[in-house]
Design a protein around this motif. Structure first.
Motif, short mmCIF file in Angstrom:
data_model
loop_
_atom_site.label_atom_id
_atom_site.label_comp_id
_atom_site.label_asym_id
_atom_site.label_seq_id
_atom_site.Cartn_x
_atom_site.Cartn_y
_atom_site.Cartn_z
N VAL A 73 -3.09 -3.41 -9.43
CA VAL A 73 -3.08 -2.19 -8.63
C VAL A 73 -4.50 -1.66 -8.55
O VAL A 73 -5.16 -1.47 -9.57
N ILE A 74 -4.94 -1.42 -7.31
CA ILE A 74 -6.31 -0.97 -7.05
C ILE A 74 -6.23 0.38 -6.34
O ILE A 74 -5.53 0.50 -5.32
N PRO A 75 -6.94 1.40 -6.82
CA PRO A 75 -6.95 2.68 -6.10
C PRO A 75 -7.72 2.52 -4.79
O PRO A 75 -8.74 1.83 -4.74
N VAL A 76 -7.21 3.14 -3.72
CA VAL A 76 -7.89 3.11 -2.42
C VAL A 76 -7.83 4.50 -1.78
O VAL A 76 -6.95 5.30 -2.10
N ARG A 77 -8.75 4.75 -0.88
CA ARG A 77 -8.77 5.98 -0.09
C ARG A 77 -8.38 5.65 1.33
O ARG A 77 -8.83 4.66 1.89
N SER B 9 -11.41 0.58 -1.26
CA SER B 9 -11.45 0.77 -2.72
C SER B 9 -12.83 1.23 -3.14
O SER B 9 -13.81 1.02 -2.42
N GLU C 55 -5.33 9.77 -1.23
CA GLU C 55 -5.32 8.93 -2.43
C GLU C 55 -4.11 8.00 -2.43
O GLU C 55 -2.98 8.44 -2.56
N TRP C 56 -4.38 6.72 -2.25
CA TRP C 56 -3.35 5.70 -2.18
C TRP C 56 -3.66 4.62 -3.21
O TRP C 56 -4.69 4.67 -3.89
N GLU C 57 -2.79 3.62 -3.31
CA GLU C 57 -3.05 2.47 -4.16
C GLU C 57 -2.57 1.22 -3.44
O GLU C 57 -1.67 1.27 -2.61
N ARG D 29 -0.47 7.26 -4.08
CA ARG D 29 -0.50 7.28 -5.55
C ARG D 29 0.45 8.34 -6.06
O ARG D 29 0.51 9.45 -5.55
N GLU E 191 -1.37 -2.76 -4.17
CA GLU E 191 -0.94 -3.74 -5.15
C GLU E 191 -1.10 -5.12 -4.55
O GLU E 191 -0.60 -5.41 -3.46
N ILE F 98 0.87 -1.17 0.00
CA ILE F 98 0.00 0.00 0.00
C ILE F 98 0.91 1.22 0.00
O ILE F 98 1.81 1.33 0.82
#
Length: 129
Positions: free
Chosen positions: A69-73, A87, A56-58, A48, A60, A45
């Protein structure tokens, strides 16, 4: 203001904090209404690269051959003891990672696959620079 004065002010200003990430390892995998099994899942984690907001993070998932890779908050506990990463809903699935004190973590994925609606993983996360 002179050029040297501006340079001096820039040097005195606090540097922005370096963003940290997390390396998470999960040793236990549980599926609804079934017994838990050993797991070797790892997640990374990180903030981004193209983030415009600090939350705003991602995330993997998977190994090198199947990395996704999934975008996550990021959602932070007001006390600062824990945080979660969630996500957006995609392909009828949502991902939630929570990291608690001492790196204890839970990762859950909920989806609409018939017969398996949720999966959870238990493990630990370490902070990485």
């Amino acid at each position: 203001m002179t050029r040297s004065a501006l340079l001096a002010l820039a040097l005195l200003a606090p540097a922005p904090a370096l963003a940290v990430g997390y390396e998470c390892s999960y040793t236990r995998y549980c599926v609804e209404e079934r017994s838990c099994q050993p797991s070797g899942l790892t997640l990374t984690i990180r903030p981004r690269a193209d983030a415009t907001q600090p939350d705003e993070w991602e995330m993997e998932t998977g190994g090198a051959a199947s990395a996704r890779v999934i975008p996550v908050r990021q959602i932070r506990d007001p006390l600062g003891d824990s945080q979660s990463f969630v996500s957006p809903m995609e392909f009828d699935s949502i991902h939630l990672v929570s990291i608690f004190k001492r790196g204890i973590t839970r990762y859950a994925m909920h989806n609409s696959v018939e017969g398996i609606q949720s999966q959870s993983f238990h493990g630990t996360c370490e902070i990485v620079p």
